[in-house]
Design a protein around this motif. Structure first.
Motif, PDB file in Angstrom:
ATOM      1  N   ILE A  90      24.919  46.420  39.390  1.00 18.01           N
ATOM      2  CA  ILE A  90      23.668  45.934  38.830  1.00 18.01           C
ATOM      3  C   ILE A  90      23.869  45.574  37.364  1.00 18.01           C
ATOM      4  CG2 ILE A  90      21.202  46.389  38.592  1.00 18.01           C
ATOM      5  CD1 ILE A  90      22.157  46.686  41.457  1.00 18.01           C
ATOM      6  N   TYR A  91      23.313  44.394  36.944  1.00 15.39           N
ATOM      7  CA  TYR A  91      23.426  43.921  35.568  1.00 15.39           C
ATOM      8  C   TYR A  91      22.037  43.647  34.986  1.00 15.39           C
ATOM      9  CZ  TYR A  91      28.347  43.052  36.704  1.00 15.39           C
ATOM     10  OH  TYR A  91      29.660  43.193  37.089  1.00 15.39           O
ATOM     11  N   TYR A  92      21.901  43.954  33.689  1.00 15.76           N
ATOM     12  CA  TYR A  92      20.697  43.574  32.953  1.00 15.76           C
ATOM     13  C   TYR A  92      20.718  42.068  32.673  1.00 15.76           C
ATOM     14  CZ  TYR A  92      19.920  48.551  31.879  1.00 15.76           C
ATOM     15  OH  TYR A  92      19.698  49.898  31.951  1.00 15.76           O
ATOM     16  N   PRO A  93      19.542  41.456  32.388  1.00 17.29           N
ATOM     17  CA  PRO A  93      19.512  40.016  32.089  1.00 17.29           C
ATOM     18  C   PRO A  93      20.352  39.618  30.877  1.00 17.29           C
ATOM     19  CG  PRO A  93      17.305  40.834  32.553  1.00 17.29           C
ATOM     20  CD  PRO A  93      18.190  42.034  32.473  1.00 17.29           C
ATOM     21  N   ASN A  94      20.555  40.541  29.924  1.00 17.58           N
ATOM     22  CA  ASN A  94      21.351  40.190  28.740  1.00 17.58           C
ATOM     23  C   ASN A  94      22.854  40.231  28.997  1.00 17.58           C
ATOM     24  OD1 ASN A  94      21.929  42.913  28.852  1.00 17.58           O
ATOM     25  ND2 ASN A  94      20.965  43.432  26.896  1.00 17.58           N
ATOM     26  N   GLY A  95      23.242  40.472  30.249  1.00 20.27           N
ATOM     27  CA  GLY A  95      24.652  40.480  30.597  1.00 20.27           C
ATOM     28  C   GLY A  95      25.304  41.836  30.531  1.00 20.27           C
ATOM     29  N   THR A  96      24.542  42.870  30.215  1.00 23.74           N
ATOM     30  CA  THR A  96      25.097  44.216  30.125  1.00 23.74           C
ATOM     31  C   THR A  96      25.140  44.862  31.499  1.00 23.74           C
ATOM     32  OG1 THR A  96      24.162  44.442  27.909  1.00 23.74           O
ATOM     33  CG2 THR A  96      24.874  46.468  29.008  1.00 23.74           C
ATOM     34  N   TYR A  97      26.237  45.503  31.799  1.00 23.99           N
ATOM     35  CA  TYR A  97      26.375  46.243  33.062  1.00 23.99           C
ATOM     36  C   TYR A  97      25.592  47.545  32.953  1.00 23.99           C
ATOM     37  CZ  TYR A  97      28.787  48.857  36.809  1.00 23.99           C
ATOM     38  OH  TYR A  97      29.073  49.614  37.921  1.00 23.99           O
ATOM     39  N   THR A  98      24.756  47.835  33.938  1.00 20.14           N
ATOM     40  CA  THR A  98      23.935  49.051  33.892  1.00 20.14           C
ATOM     41  C   THR A  98      24.742  50.315  34.128  1.00 20.14           C
ATOM     42  OG1 THR A  98      23.431  48.954  36.255  1.00 20.14           O
ATOM     43  CG2 THR A  98      21.940  47.763  34.759  1.00 20.14           C
ATOM     44  N   GLY A  99      25.954  50.157  34.634  1.00 21.36           N
ATOM     45  CA  GLY A  99      26.746  51.321  35.012  1.00 21.36           C
ATOM     46  C   GLY A  99      26.469  51.798  36.421  1.00 21.36           C
ATOM     47  N   VAL A 100      25.558  51.089  37.120  1.00 25.00           N
ATOM     48  CA  VAL A 100      25.192  51.475  38.485  1.00 25.00           C
ATOM     49  C   VAL A 100      26.072  50.725  39.476  1.00 25.00           C
ATOM     50  CG1 VAL A 100      23.375  51.482  40.225  1.00 25.00           C
ATOM     51  CG2 VAL A 100      22.821  51.976  37.832  1.00 25.00           C
ATOM     52  N   GLU A 101      26.789  51.473  40.299  1.00 22.28           N
ATOM     53  CA  GLU A 101      27.534  50.884  41.415  1.00 22.28           C
ATOM     54  C   GLU A 101      27.184  51.663  42.679  1.00 22.28           C
ATOM     55  OE1 GLU A 101      32.098  50.443  43.018  1.00 22.28           O
ATOM     56  OE2 GLU A 101      31.703  49.877  40.918  1.00 22.28           O
ATOM     57  N   LEU A 102      26.693  50.960  43.677  1.00 21.09           N
ATOM     58  CA  LEU A 102      26.232  51.579  44.912  1.00 21.09           C
ATOM     59  C   LEU A 102      27.216  51.301  46.041  1.00 21.09           C
ATOM     60  CD1 LEU A 102      22.518  50.382  44.679  1.00 21.09           C
ATOM     61  CD2 LEU A 102      23.410  52.608  43.990  1.00 21.09           C
ATOM     62  N   VAL A 103      27.333  52.251  46.954  1.00 26.42           N
ATOM     63  CA  VAL A 103      28.127  52.032  48.166  1.00 26.42           C
ATOM     64  C   VAL A 103      27.317  51.147  49.103  1.00 26.42           C
ATOM     65  CG1 VAL A 103      29.223  53.118  50.152  1.00 26.42           C
ATOM     66  CG2 VAL A 103      29.309  54.229  47.904  1.00 26.42           C
ATOM     67  N   SER A 104      27.959  50.123  49.634  1.00 28.79           N
ATOM     68  CA  SER A 104      27.273  49.127  50.457  1.00 28.79           C
ATOM     69  C   SER A 104      27.917  49.049  51.838  1.00 28.79           C
ATOM     70  CB  SER A 104      27.352  47.760  49.765  1.00 28.79           C
ATOM     71  OG  SER A 104      27.150  46.700  50.664  1.00 28.79           O
ATOM     72  N   PRO A 105      27.136  48.718  52.878  1.00 26.43           N
ATOM     73  CA  PRO A 105      27.712  48.543  54.211  1.00 26.43           C
ATOM     74  C   PRO A 105      28.232  47.128  54.461  1.00 26.43           C
ATOM     75  CG  PRO A 105      25.346  48.342  54.348  1.00 26.43           C
ATOM     76  CD  PRO A 105      25.665  48.637  52.902  1.00 26.43           C
ATOM     77  N   TYR A 106      28.147  46.256  53.447  1.00 25.27           N
ATOM     78  CA  TYR A 106      28.471  44.845  53.643  1.00 25.27           C
ATOM     79  C   TYR A 106      29.888  44.528  53.166  1.00 25.27           C
ATOM     80  CZ  TYR A 106      23.413  44.989  53.895  1.00 25.27           C
ATOM     81  OH  TYR A 106      22.115  45.330  54.218  1.00 25.27           O
ATOM     82  N   ALA A 107      30.755  44.212  54.119  1.00 22.79           N
ATOM     83  CA  ALA A 107      32.106  43.765  53.776  1.00 22.79           C
ATOM     84  C   ALA A 107      32.022  42.357  53.187  1.00 22.79           C
ATOM     85  CB  ALA A 107      33.002  43.785  55.007  1.00 22.79           C
ATOM     86  N   HIS A 108      33.074  41.955  52.494  1.00 17.86           N
ATOM     87  CA  HIS A 108      33.047  40.637  51.847  1.00 17.86           C
ATOM     88  C   HIS A 108      32.928  39.504  52.858  1.00 17.86           C
ATOM     89  CE1 HIS A 108      37.299  39.375  52.669  1.00 17.86           C
ATOM     90  NE2 HIS A 108      37.424  40.676  52.870  1.00 17.86           N
ATOM     91  N   THR A 109      33.332  39.741  54.100  1.00  9.37           N
ATOM     92  CA  THR A 109      33.213  38.707  55.134  1.00  9.37           C
ATOM     93  C   THR A 109      31.779  38.519  55.611  1.00  9.37           C
ATOM     94  OG1 THR A 109      33.768  40.392  56.778  1.00  9.37           O
ATOM     95  CG2 THR A 109      35.572  39.022  55.946  1.00  9.37           C
TER      96      THR A 109
END
Length: 716
Positions: A90-109
């Motif tokens: 997740i990123y803020y509108p000013n381009g800063t990374y929020t530090g939030v990274e979530l585990v996702s069930p979606y592979a890149h394919t």
């Protein structure tokens, strides 16, 4: 010999297709250009150098694609989500990374198949092979991505699916055949149910054991041994309730013959006009259930008068692949085995799909057409708009009426079909890409014909979508522009305002390839983000970048030091690249980034540093009707060109530089002033059959062209 003064006052038709270069009879020919590259037409008529991009971050994986999805609560709370291989950042509108990274069930394919819809602080995410997930923001640094906790999922009398062999003594049509399962599958109440596998159908006439039954083959099976099969229908025996009221109470359901299975909890029973959800398994003849809607009585219900139903959203049948919010309902559709079925939640309860007949109950219905066309997207204008691979549908409840379980009207006004790119709503039109990935269509209601139409918006610039569109996003402010990522990495843009009859296509190119695009609102206008694949220092990289007004370079940095400095770092992401430099508004000589930095010959307080891109506008050969006919094909000489600029610095015409700077003491140490007015250039020479101009801005400086005036001589 005719001497004329011709003016092109606008570029609102944008870049015209090479196929249209002979159509000098069209009005849009007069407002178009042969090339509009790294610029975009604006509604007021001119063409402006496109915004550059600021570097935000490197994608998590350089060797796997990622996709940007906007998360918007309001203009003050909007975020960009980087969906990658099994993660979300997740990123803020000013381009800063929020530090939030979530585990996702979606592979890149799976990323290109993701569809989504957002209501308030909740986003629902859909794809056929994964249950519906819900992305929620609790605080700026606390987010949740988890399966949506549906109160009730849609259900149907779909039977039981088995991933095990079943062997028929004779797969041809006939009676008295024997069917043997490789796993324990049969109960006494299964006599009378049907076995389906492929195109074959067999009715069970007697149950010998848990693995062996006698059947009548109604439709022949292609082979005696089938690897997968289904047991259709409900147990064929009577069902008796211990009580029928009140709603919410737990009662028992007793069968006359063994028919319940250990995996039945969670399934539903329709009986005596009521609905119960099985909560616990006791034995093959007894289960407990919660009364959801009260039956009329506890009288024993015979076989075929009650039904056992289970969720139609599962790993076998698939999950909804598209959805939207419409009339306070969550509308979903497009699962694998129910490709044309739409489910709508209870009014105001997005997580409740308990089907019923009351006006606010959940409902389901099928889109009827002459072919099976999976639902790929769902949108809304003044009707619910399911878009399928083979056509466009509208669903409503009638004139000034809402959709209800007993009031549904579906129509199929066009059969163009769409692709996987999520459609975008602009005003009262829904823009979608046709299924061959090339044509952009705008679906809207047409009052003159009392139906919905979907005209081709790319018909005069069909080349702009060459290689196909793979992603799309709309910027409403400060300019109304639709951004479209092509499969070859070029960004096609269309400046659009239907009220002003502006449809201006252009192409945006960079040192790399665009792969994804998204837009979020901010207080100052919409902000467009993109994923760009580049080659840096001999390595392939993927960067998250955002277009920014006032930035004239790509993948750039904008830095300030009020004290001034000559060494500027923070350029590791451009290691080994030749970069443009603007120091205190002055263009400096290009340098190669080494050790993540560059060194200026003097100190500067603020700098822009990034990759160069060149703006190119090539005008069309003008058309003039004279006494001898068309001017096309004749010798033409442009004796003088007058260009009108707005707040511009720097320009070339056919390779000749226009001087924007006045020389004087210390002038070269100051940033040039923005120029508004006209510049003239003479003696551009003769050409046979054409009189086009190539107007370029190859410096990282502002450029806004308003009009082009030519003094032209035409010889017959």
């Amino acid at each position: 010999m005719a001497r004329l003064t011709l003016i092109q006052t606008n570029f609102t038709a944008g870049e015209i297709s090479p196929r249209m270069l002979g159509r000098v009879d069209l009005a849009r020919y007069q407002n178009g250009a042969e090339t509009v590259e790294n610029a975009w037409p604006v509604l007021h008529g001119g063409a402006v150098r496109r915004d550059g991009t600021l570097y935000v971050a490197a994608a998590k994986f350089a060797d796997k694609k990622c996709r940007l999805i906007p998360y918007v609560f309001n203009t003050e709370q909007a975020y960009i989500c980087e969906f990658g291989d099994l993660y979300v950042r997740i990123y803020y509108p000013n381009g800063t990374y929020t530090g939030v990274e979530l585990v996702s069930p979606y592979a890149h394919t799976l990323l290109e198949r993701i569809d989504y819809v957002q209501g308030a602080d909740t986003m629902f995410i859909f794809t056929n092979s994964v249950p519906v997930y819900r992305l929620r923001r609790i605080t700026n640094t606390e987010w949740s991505l988890a399966p949506a906790p549906f109160v009730t999922r849609p259900f149907d009398e779909k039977g039981i699916d088995f991933a095990a062999n079943i062997t028929f003594s004779d797969p041809s049509v006939g009676t008295g055949r024997t069917a043997t399962s490789s796993v324990a599958a049969f109960l006494a109440a299964d006599a009378g149910r049907e076995i389906w596998s492929g195109g074959g159908v067999a009715r069970i006439t007697a149950v010998t054991s848990s693995t062996v039954v006698t059947v009548d083959v109604l439709n022949a099976f292609t082979a005696a041994v089938r690897p997968t099969w289904s047991l259709k229908g409900s147990p064929q025996t009577s069902n008796t309730l211990s009580a029928f009221t009140p709603v919410g109470s737990i009662v028992t359901m007793t069968l006359a013959l063994a028919g319940w299975r250990v995996d039945d909890p969670g399934k539903f029973v329709k009986i005596n006009g009521g609905l119960l959800e099985i909560s616990a398994y006791t034995s093959p003849t007894v289960v407990s259930g919660v009364i959801r809607s009260a039956p009329t009585s506890a009288t024993a219900s015979p076989a075929n008068a009650w039904s056992l139903e289970s969720s139609v959203w599962n790993n076998v049948d698939g999950y909804p692949g598209a959805g939207t919010l419409y009339e306070q309902r969550l509308a979903l559709g497009g699962s694998v085995n129910y490709p044309q079925t739409i489910w709508e939640s209870r009014t105001g309860e997005y997580l409740n799909f308990e089907l019923g007949t009351k006006d606010d109950d959940a409902l389901s219905y099928n889109l009827s057409s002459d072919q099976i066309n999976p639902i790929l997207h769902m949108g809304q204008i003044n009707a619910l708009i399911p878009l399928t691979y083979g056509g466009e549908f509208t669903v409503s409840g009638g004139v000034e009426k809402s959709i209800t379980p007993t009031n549904i009207r579906a129509k199929n006004p066009s059969v163009y079909g769409c692709n996987r790119v999520r459609p975008v709503r602009i005003g009262n039109e829904l823009y979608f890409v046709q299924r061959a990935n090339r044509k952009l269509r705008a679906m809207a209601y047409k009052y003159d014909s009392d139906t919905f139409g979907s005209p081709d918006m790319s018909v005069l610039s069909e080349h702009a979508t060459k290689s196909g569109i793979v992603d799309m996003a709309y910027q409403q402010e400060p300019e109304s522009i639709l951004f479209m990522v092509r499969a070859d990495g070029v960004m096609a843009t269309m400046t659009v305002d239907r009220d002003q009859d502006v449809i201006g296509w252009a192409r945006q190119v960079t040192d790399g390839a665009f792969e994804s695009v998204a837009s979020i609102p901010t207080p100052d206008g919409d902000q467009v983000w993109c994923v760009v694949r580049r080659t840096v220092n001999g390595q392939n990289v993927r960067y998250i970048e955002r277009f920014n007004q006032g930035i004239r370079v790509d993948c750039g940095v904008f830095a300030i030091n009020e004290a001034g400095q000559s060494v500027w770092g923070g350029l590791t992401h451009l290691e080994g690249k030749t970069v443009d430099i603007v120091a205190d508004g002055v263009v400096m000589q290009q340098q190669v980034v080494a050790s993540g930095q560059i060194t200026l010959p003097r100190t500067a307080k603020y700098v822009q540093i990034g990759l160069n891109f060149k703006t190119r506008i090539k005008t069309l050969t003008p058309e003039v009707q004279g006494g001898t006919g068309s001017a096309q094909g004749n010798s033409m000489r442009i004796g003088e060109v007058t260009l009108r600029f707005l707040e511009t610095i720097g320009c070339k015409i056919n390779g000749q530089t226009i001087a924007f700077r006045n020389l004087g003491v210390q002038v070269l140490d100051q940033p040039p002033e923005l120029f508004t007015g006209v510049h003239r250039l003479e003696n551009l020479g003769w050409e046979r059959g054409q009189a086009s101009l190539l107007i370029e801005q190859d410096q990282p400086l502002p450029f806004h062209l308003l009009s082009v005036t030519k003094k032209i001589t035409i010889n017959d």
